[in-house]
Design an enzyme around this catalytic site. Sequence first.
Site, PDB file in Angstrom:
ATOM      1  N   LYS A 122       0.942  -1.242   0.016  1.00  0.00           N
ATOM      2  CA  LYS A 122       0.174   0.028   0.010  1.00  0.00           C
ATOM      3  C   LYS A 122       0.852   1.169  -0.012  1.00  0.00           C
ATOM      4  O   LYS A 122       1.371   1.666   1.139  1.00  0.00           O
ATOM      5  CB  LYS A 122      -0.896   0.183   1.110  1.00  0.00           C
ATOM      6  N   CYS A 181      13.938  10.820   7.171  1.00  0.00           N
ATOM      7  CA  CYS A 181      13.792  10.424   8.293  1.00  0.00           C
ATOM      8  C   CYS A 181      15.131  10.429   8.914  1.00  0.00           C
ATOM      9  O   CYS A 181      15.345  10.406  10.269  1.00  0.00           O
ATOM     10  CB  CYS A 181      13.134   8.996   8.479  1.00  0.00           C
ATOM     11  N   GLU A 233      11.446  16.648  15.097  1.00  0.00           N
ATOM     12  CA  GLU A 233      11.681  16.388  13.746  1.00  0.00           C
ATOM     13  C   GLU A 233      10.932  17.364  12.997  1.00  0.00           C
ATOM     14  O   GLU A 233       9.918  17.817  12.889  1.00  0.00           O
ATOM     15  CB  GLU A 233      11.170  15.005  13.335  1.00  0.00           C
ATOM     16  N   GLU A 280       9.857   1.415  10.674  1.00  0.00           N
ATOM     17  CA  GLU A 280      10.768   2.480  10.310  1.00  0.00           C
ATOM     18  C   GLU A 280      10.020   3.771  10.592  1.00  0.00           C
ATOM     19  O   GLU A 280       9.548   4.214   9.713  1.00  0.00           O
ATOM     20  CB  GLU A 280      11.350   2.181   8.955  1.00  0.00           C
TER      21      GLU A 280
HETATM   22  P1  ADP Z   1       3.953  10.870   6.758  1.00  0.00           P
HETATM   23  O1  ADP Z   1       3.827  11.660   7.988  1.00  0.00           O
HETATM   24  O2  ADP Z   1       5.470  10.617   6.189  1.00  0.00           O
HETATM   25  O3  ADP Z   1       2.930  11.286   5.542  1.00  0.00           O
HETATM   26  P2  ADP Z   1       2.426   8.607   7.510  1.00  0.00           P
HETATM   27  O4  ADP Z   1       2.980   7.801   8.698  1.00  0.00           O
HETATM   28  O5  ADP Z   1       1.228   9.407   7.782  1.00  0.00           O
HETATM   29  O6  ADP Z   1       3.874   9.304   7.308  1.00  0.00           O
HETATM   30  O7  ADP Z   1       2.285   7.875   6.375  1.00  0.00           O
HETATM   31  C1  ADP Z   1       2.788   6.638   6.110  1.00  0.00           C
HETATM   32  C2  ADP Z   1       2.228   5.567   5.417  1.00  0.00           C
HETATM   33  O8  ADP Z   1       1.076   5.290   6.410  1.00  0.00           O
HETATM   34  C3  ADP Z   1       1.266   6.073   4.312  1.00  0.00           C
HETATM   35  O9  ADP Z   1       1.224   4.998   3.182  1.00  0.00           O
HETATM   36  C4  ADP Z   1      -0.058   6.399   4.813  1.00  0.00           C
HETATM   37  O10 ADP Z   1      -0.940   6.207   3.902  1.00  0.00           O
HETATM   38  C5  ADP Z   1      -0.170   5.354   5.719  1.00  0.00           C
HETATM   39  N1  ADP Z   1      -1.095   5.732   6.714  1.00  0.00           N
HETATM   40  C6  ADP Z   1      -1.299   6.880   7.444  1.00  0.00           C
HETATM   41  N2  ADP Z   1      -2.256   6.764   8.426  1.00  0.00           N
HETATM   42  C7  ADP Z   1      -2.301   5.336   8.482  1.00  0.00           C
HETATM   43  C8  ADP Z   1      -3.346   4.411   9.481  1.00  0.00           C
HETATM   44  N3  ADP Z   1      -4.112   5.145  10.342  1.00  0.00           N
HETATM   45  N4  ADP Z   1      -3.296   3.232   9.195  1.00  0.00           N
HETATM   46  C9  ADP Z   1      -2.569   2.547   8.180  1.00  0.00           C
HETATM   47  N5  ADP Z   1      -1.750   3.453   7.462  1.00  0.00           N
HETATM   48  C10 ADP Z   1      -1.849   4.712   7.589  1.00  0.00           C
END
Ligand code: ADP
Length: 479
Positions: A172, A282, A382, A248
């Site tokens: 995903k 990161c 960060e 990560e």
């Molecule tokens: P960033 O802050 O770098 O955008 P995120 O942690 O929000 O990082 O997103 C990283 C990945 O996690 C993306 O693929 C995002 O769609 C997914 N993601 C964000 N929120 C959720 C959630 N509640 N459950 C599962 N996946 C999530």
Amino acid sequence: MQTACFIDGSFVPARSGRTFAVTNPATDAVVAQVADGGVADARAAVDAAARAFPGWKSMAAIERAKPLRKLAELMHRDVERLADLCSQECGKPLAEARVEVAYAASFLEWYAEEGKRVYGETIPASDPAKRLLVLRQPCGVAAAITPWNFPVAMVTRKMGPALAAGCTQVVKPAEQTPLSALAIAELSVEAGFPAGVLNVVTGLDAPAITEAFFDNLTVRHVSFTGSTEVGRILLARSAANVVRVSLELGGHAPFIVFDDADLDKAVAGAMASKFRNAGQTCVCANRFLVQRRVHAEFVARFTAAVAALKVGDGRAAGTQIGPMIEDAGLHKAETHVADALAHGAHATTGGSRVKVPGCADRFMAPTVLDGVTPDMLCFREETFGPVAPVYTFDTEAEALAIANDTPYGLAAYLFTADGARIMRMAEALQYGIVGVNDALPATAQAPFGGVKHSGLGREGGHHGIEEYLDLRYVSWRVG
Ligand code: ADP
């Protein structure tokens, strides 16, 4: 350009029929309309991966290596197209995107070989009538949840070890950057992977899509790269089916320059570490700790180099700093700068957003802040932007205490010529990765990952493939 979900070897629209727009963060131009998959699409992908698992698992590792290696070759062949797509969806400069594609391919190349070395063990038994064996077997379907900042490499860093181990996978990708993952899926067909071995589900509703990863017992591993906040949610969800997770997460990297360091190398390292992807990585240096005797010299040279950086659309010739991925990222960087300035720091270059003609208002000037103290926001959180705060320290003990004063522990950097100090610091820094006179330590053959709030598990190296293997102990009575 592929824009549909990739399930069981075919590109298919979302079951809902919905799509969403992927835009270029530099210009807000729509790059493509992409399938807005949901939980039903993800379940179909998991089922396809589960069906493909027995066949893929039982192939000889040497056979699994062939499409992995072929895919790497195809990525090198198509580097310009992939780099352009990557730059369009995440905004990074084309030159960086080309490096990312090569880095991404390196995980496939390396794990194509490493998959051949998944050795078992025999253990001397205390009972002479027994033979004790340990088999290492692929754990099942693996799921990967990837971030937007390395749309190509974060897919292959998870795909290489998973597929080499004999797992099948559902990816995903981040909703901001699904097109690179779909381009990899398209090339995977040409590379010759059997249907269902790799699947990609794109969509806006990440919690819904990932539900399919946590409510199906065939999924035995979930690998995530992203924020600590989401990592915690996934770790909690993994409890239901007791699924192994690799996380990560965020970092807050200290970059420590001692007064015996080669300052040319330290400044070059600071530039490479801090400003890649406009500071949106990161592992990028988030806090500069510079020893008093070289502080003025370091800041002067660093400032000159930072002031010369060219800000612009990632696809424009010569661009070194692209846009922030989203407005929220720009606001966070601005908030950190404003907080530092209000509390006594000063900007030696940059300090505000910049307008790039013909582009969206989403660019932050590369910034150096001097006179920063550890209580300022930029030293506590960060920033994830092109902001370099500098603190002056006196002793090694002080630098170490400040460097470790954070719940994060991903990457740390130190520049010094003193061998004994290098070993002392490398052991005492509470980080998963320590770059010694080296600002770019990440590589396919070494374990990448953090401690504390920066994550669990490792990617890269022989350690990375262990995540996807279950140990099977066989006790065999022979007499
Ligand atoms: P960033 O802050 O770098 O955008 P995120 O942690 O929000 O990082 O997103 C990283 C990945 O996690 C993306 O693929 C995002 O769609 C997914 N993601 C964000 N929120 C959720 C959630 N509640 N459950 C599962 N996946 C999530």
